[in-house]
Scaffold this active site. Structure first.
Site, PDB file in Angstrom:
ATOM      1  N   CYS A   1      -0.076   2.792  -4.379  1.00 54.10           N
ATOM      2  CA  CYS A   1      -0.561   3.980  -4.812  1.00 54.10           C
ATOM      3  C   CYS A   1       0.223   5.384  -4.208  1.00 54.10           C
ATOM      4  O   CYS A   1       1.006   5.320  -3.635  1.00 54.10           O
ATOM      5  CB  CYS A   1      -2.031   4.129  -3.639  1.00 54.10           C
ATOM      6  SG  CYS A   1      -3.557   3.157  -4.565  1.00 54.10           S
TER       7      CYS A   1
ATOM      8  N   HIS B   1       0.880  -1.040  -0.030  1.00 53.18           N
ATOM      9  CA  HIS B   1      -0.065   0.015   0.084  1.00 53.18           C
ATOM     10  C   HIS B   1       0.903   1.208  -0.092  1.00 53.18           C
ATOM     11  O   HIS B   1       1.990   1.147   0.362  1.00 53.18           O
ATOM     12  CB  HIS B   1      -1.034  -0.016   1.464  1.00 53.18           C
ATOM     13  CG  HIS B   1      -2.018  -0.799   1.182  1.00 53.18           C
ATOM     14  ND1 HIS B   1      -2.902  -0.859   0.376  1.00 53.18           N
ATOM     15  CD2 HIS B   1      -2.406  -1.882   1.875  1.00 53.18           C
ATOM     16  CE1 HIS B   1      -3.928  -1.744   0.601  1.00 53.18           C
ATOM     17  NE2 HIS B   1      -3.810  -2.558   1.499  1.00 53.18           N
TER      18      HIS B   1
END
EC number: 3.4.22.62
Length: 437
Positions: free
Chosen positions: A309, A259
């Protein structure tokens, strides 16, 4: 931290770095749970370890500590007798809350840069002598293009393959990858995150990991895979890799699957999360491999591939004449590697951990998505970026340099899905890089 507090903190950063006394703050910051002991230790080790470097890192990291971080920090300043700084932040914060436009008055006014155009024929006033820079100063050979530019004829092959071969064989134009193995490749694959982190499991990431493991082995790298590392263990693994003797090798690669979040930066944006929910900035990761920390990789290409991301925005794209139908099937199940906004102590906007970097060279950082946007991952087939990267490398790595390959990746990924994504890179390589195949 909300945007108004973040902007206020950034506008006061110069004064805070100049005046902040960090030594008395550590206990206060810990008692109010603004930082963990490990975070405090990282701040104390920032840069050269000087008071200014520690203060700078503290102010940068403070932005990552949630919506109440600034008022809690102000209380810490008051508890440690730093009333002038506390008053500055408190009154400024109150003014901004009364009038959001008031934050503009805190902006630093850049010094005006006056440019004087000189006539090269006339003498300049004072002791200045005009210097004419231009083609007359350069040997004619320097004005010629280094190589013929290959032209893609649409079939996927380059018409001027000879130009690519000339580049590959010219050590002035291309890195030499003669060693076998050519270098180490470290893959960090974070799939499962602690419950306290609030981050979901990254289903499909193991597929990405297997693809990258296979691909870099085929490119003559020694591949090591580590899984589910906390932020601190991620840094330890990277430092351990950087401290190895790379003198007999020609390259180094790092692949991070995790992430991620948006982050302010000096040179390399973004940050990636460890399984404990703490982040490591891309800038810090790259800095571990700079010429000072990793001298045996000096002058050799250091490649970073980040599948995470860059933020929370979803790109709907815009209408073009031709759309790709390849991803309209309903069977796919994409999800973002995004971190949702939360009201708690953690926010998805985090800052990089490095206050300054030497001028980077021989470094390329390839991102799965444009800064500020999510990066899509299919829970069964893996991420768009890694799947495409693997496919492009398999088909064209034998004949094209790395930047040409990454252009193909960007184009292919940009055509996928309803929500859009486009990879990009920060390139500080000095030469073309052709993989050993």
């Amino acid at each position: 931290m909300d945007e108004a507090d973040r902007q206020l903190l950034r506008r006061c950063r110069v004064r805070l770095v100049s005046e902040l006394q960090v030594a008395p703050l550590w206990d206060a910051l810990l008692s109010r749970e603004l930082f963990t002991p490990d975070m405090i230790e990282d701040i104390q080790l920032a840069g050269s370890g000087s008071r200014r470097d520690q203060a700078r890192q503290l102010v940068i990291d403070l932005e990552t500590r949630g919506r109440q971080a600034l008022p809690l920090f102000i209380s810490c300043l008051e508890d440690t007798g730093q009333d002038t700084l506390a008053s500055l932040l408190r009154t400024s914060r109150q003014a901004v809350k009364r009038d959001p436009e008031a934050v503009r008055s805190l902006d630093l006014v850049p010094e005006e840069l006056r440019v004087m155009m000189l006539d090269p024929v006339k003498p300049a006033s004072g002791n200045l002598t005009p210097v004419v820079l231009g083609p007359r100063e350069l040997p004619p050979a320097k004005l010629r293009p280094e190589v013929l530019r290959p032209v893609d004829v649409g079939s996927g092959e380059f018409r001027d393959a000879h130009a690519q071969e000339l580049s590959r064989g010219n050590t002035d134009l291309a890195y030499v990858l003669r060693a076998d193995p050519c270098g180490h490749c470290l893959i960090i694959n974070n799939v499962s995150f602690s419950r306290a982190s609030g981050l979901s499991a990254r289903l499909g990431s193991n597929v990405d990991c297997e693809k990258m493991q296979r691909r870099f082995r085929s490119l003559h790298f020694t591949v090591e895979v580590t899984c589910n590392l906390t932020a601190k263990k991620m840094v330890q693994a990277l430092v351990e890799l950087a401290q190895r003797d790379h003198r007999a090798l020609d390259c180094c690669a790092v692949v991070i699957l995790s992430h991620g979040c948006q982050a302010s930066h000096l040179q390399f944006p973004g940050a990636v999360y460890g399984t404990d929910g703490c982040s490591v900035s891309v800038e810090r990761i790259v800095n571990i491999f700079n010429g000072t920390s990793c001298p045996s990789l000096g002058g050799k290409p250091k490649l970073f591939f980040i599948q995470a991301c860059g933020g929370e925005q979803k790109d709907h794209g815009f209408m073009v004449a031709h759309a790709s139908p390849g991803d309209r099937a309903s069977g796919s199940n994409p999800e973002p590697d995004a971190v949702p906004f939360q009201e708690g102590l953690r926010t998805s906007d985090e800052l990089d951990a490095v206050s300054s970097l030497p001028t980077p060279s021989d470094i390329l950082v390839s991102y799965s998505t444009f800064p500020g946007f999510v990066s899509w991952r299919d829970t069964s087939s893996g991420s768009w970026y890694i799947e495409t990267l693997d496919s492009v490398f398999e088909r064209w790595a034998h004949s094209e340099d790395l930047l040409s390959l990454l252009l193909r990746v960007a184009n292919a990924v940009s055509e996928r899905g309803i929500y859009k994504q486009i990879p990009g890179c920060f390139n500080f390589l000095r030469k073309k890089l052709f993989f050993k195949t």
